[in-house]
Design an enzyme around this catalytic site. Structure first.
Site, PDB file in Angstrom:
ATOM      1  N   HIS A   1       0.826  -1.230   0.000  1.00 31.29           N
ATOM      2  CA  HIS A   1       0.000   0.000   0.000  1.00 31.29           C
ATOM      3  C   HIS A   1       0.849   1.264   0.000  1.00 31.29           C
ATOM      4  O   HIS A   1       0.358   2.364  -0.257  1.00 31.29           O
ATOM      5  CB  HIS A   1      -1.013  -0.013   1.153  1.00 31.29           C
ATOM      6  CG  HIS A   1      -0.459   0.327   2.494  1.00 31.29           C
ATOM      7  ND1 HIS A   1      -0.159  -0.629   3.440  1.00 31.29           N
ATOM      8  CD2 HIS A   1      -0.146   1.521   3.056  1.00 31.29           C
ATOM      9  CE1 HIS A   1       0.299  -0.031   4.527  1.00 31.29           C
ATOM     10  NE2 HIS A   1       0.327   1.271   4.308  1.00 31.29           N
TER      11      HIS A   1
ATOM     12  N   ASP B   1      -2.803  -9.379   0.981  1.00 31.83           N
ATOM     13  CA  ASP B   1      -1.575  -9.430   0.152  1.00 31.83           C
ATOM     14  C   ASP B   1      -0.850  -8.087   0.121  1.00 31.83           C
ATOM     15  O   ASP B   1      -0.305  -7.682  -0.913  1.00 31.83           O
ATOM     16  CB  ASP B   1      -1.931  -9.859  -1.281  1.00 31.83           C
ATOM     17  CG  ASP B   1      -2.684 -11.176  -1.291  1.00 31.83           C
ATOM     18  OD1 ASP B   1      -3.750 -11.249  -1.946  1.00 31.83           O
ATOM     19  OD2 ASP B   1      -2.243 -12.095  -0.582  1.00 31.83           O
TER      20      ASP B   1
ATOM     21  N   SER C   1       4.057   2.156   8.333  1.00 34.92           N
ATOM     22  CA  SER C   1       3.712   1.151   7.300  1.00 34.92           C
ATOM     23  C   SER C   1       4.932   0.645   6.562  1.00 34.92           C
ATOM     24  O   SER C   1       5.841   1.419   6.232  1.00 34.92           O
ATOM     25  CB  SER C   1       2.764   1.778   6.278  1.00 34.92           C
ATOM     26  OG  SER C   1       1.495   1.923   6.866  1.00 34.92           O
ATOM     27  N   GLY C   2       4.917  -0.677   6.301  1.00 38.85           N
ATOM     28  CA  GLY C   2       6.024  -1.268   5.530  1.00 38.85           C
ATOM     29  C   GLY C   2       7.185  -1.667   6.411  1.00 38.85           C
ATOM     30  O   GLY C   2       8.046  -2.438   5.989  1.00 38.85           O
TER      31      GLY C   2
END
Lengths: 232, 185
Positions: free
Chosen positions: A41, A85, A182-183
């Site tokens: 994302h 995913d 995030s990530g």
């Protein structure tokens, strides 16, 4: 991260920052000299690798090392603004030279088991609270793995947690990942003080809210996908 | 009666400035003698890394050798490090040898090959001598039947490695990070 602490130098040498125009957007984890693992994302709005840069070291403004991004591979089944995913790999333009302050995290085998209530760490340069300020120095927070059954209860995430996700944090709230993390990595330590990457910061409702722990992409679930893209 | 003259006690009365001058000269002389000695014995030491490749005919390659931190890999690394420590600590380079680091294992027709990093410290003008001596020590010991390590005939000699490359090899293991749980003080 919310309710965390400043990370020591070289405590999380695999942590990378993915930036555009010098601005931090997402975290990532170094899994080899030239591959990063992060969340799909992060690239919902900008997929062009030329726009992205990766930096290493605990501070954003004066990083130890910077690398351009050569390519971005997002999971084929990922759909923007969905949570399934939520995984991507990023190839660096030139390999990094490992050092005490920059080196890779271990990837777990596909059968690696993480039990509920296991203590794990999430790290990042994300907000200190929802809509809060962003730090220049990397921060860490210790959270606990929560079983999917508990996380799928109606008053938590009501069935939104799939088999490709890990739930971690506290139903009482407080310690949690936040936007901007995030990530980034969710890691667990095994014997001999070796850290394994078990999750990628993916989504959650708010930061540190009661009954709303963090949700992470489960790395073991995508072990074969990672190998197929990076040959690691 | 000739009165012998009274010998006045000859008091050597140095002026204070002469005392300071002599003291300074002595200190300066000592500094000029000791300084370079300390420098060359202590500070002129440089660290040098050499890469070596050894053959291990008695051990067959096992896929677990490619699994990070597998027990079989960790144990064999320790065994090789102990063997190399033993060889150099009994040698003429025992004051220069610091330690060895086992990198990767590679499969080979005759068993296994191991990539090793050796670390030495010595004064900067003795690099070539040390390398020659180290090669000689390695060849002498690995040719004898005492050691399970053998010369890799495809890479028989040590190869110099610069600091950055050495650091890359030394940190190529995955997952080394924060001490956890934090050591209680």
């Amino acid at each position: 991260v919310a309710h965390g602490q400043i990370a020591n130098k070289a405590a999380w040498p695999w942590q990378a920052s993915l930036q555009m125009d010098g601005m931090h957007f997402c975290g990532a984890s170094l899994i080899s000299a030239d591959w990063l693992l992060t969340a799909a994302h992060c690239f919902d709005t900008h997929k062009n690798p030329k726009l992205w840069m990766a930096s290493f070291g605990t501070t954003l403004r004066s990083p130890l090392m910077r690398r351009k991004v050569l390519s971005i591979i997002v999971h084929e089944n990922y759909a923007a603004h969905k949570h399934e995913d939520d995984i991507a790999v990023v190839k660096l333009s030139t390999p990094v030279l490992f050092s005490e302050n920059v080196h890779r995290v271990c990837l777990p085998g596909a059968t690696f088991e993480v039990l509920p209530e296991s203590k794990v760490f999430v790290t990042g340069w994300g907000g200190l609270k929802a809509n809060g300020p962003f730090p220049n120095t990397l921060r860490q927070v210790e959270v606990e793995v929560i079983s999917s059954d508990v996380c799928n209860r109606v008053y938590v995430y009501g069935g939104a947690v799939s088999s490709g996700m890990i739930c971690a944090g506290f139903l009482t709230g407080e310690r949690d990942a936040c936007e901007g993390d995030s990530g980034g990595p969710l890691v667990i330590v095994q014997d001999q003080n070796i850290w394994y990457l078990i999750g990628i910061v993916s989504w959650g409702i708010g930061c540190g809210k009661e009954n709303k722990p963090g949700l992470y992409t489960k790395v073991t679930h995508y072990r074969d996908w990672i190998k197929s893209k990076t040959n690691i | 009666m000739y009165q012998p003259g009274i010998l006045e006690r000859r008091t050597l009365s140095l002026k204070p400035w002469m005392i300071v001058l002599i003291t300074t000269a002595i200190v300066l002389a000592l500094a000029i003698i000791i300084g370079p000695l300390v420098y060359f014995l202590e500070y002129d030491q440089t660290t040098q890394y050499y890469q070596a490749s050894f053959q291990i005919p008695s051990i067959d390659y096992n896929p677990d050798f490619s699994v990070e931190h597998s027990k079989i890999k960790t144990d064999l690394k320790q065994k090789i490090n102990n063997e190399i420590d033993k060889i150099f600590q009994r040698s003429s380079l025992h004051n220069n040898y610091i330690k060895s680091h086992v990198g990767n294992f590679r499969p080979n027709n005759h068993g296994l090959k191991a990539d090793i990093l050796l670390r030495f410290k010595f004064t900067s003008n003795s690099a070539n001598t040390i390398k020659r001596q180290a090669d000689k020590i390695v060849h002498k010991n690995l040719k004898s039947n005492d050691s399970f390590l053998k010369i890799d005939t495809s890479l028989p000699y040590l190869r110099e490695v610069n600091g950055a490359q050495a650091e890359h090899v030394l940190n190529s293991c995955c997952g080394l990070g924060m001490e956890y749980p934090p050591v209680e003080r």
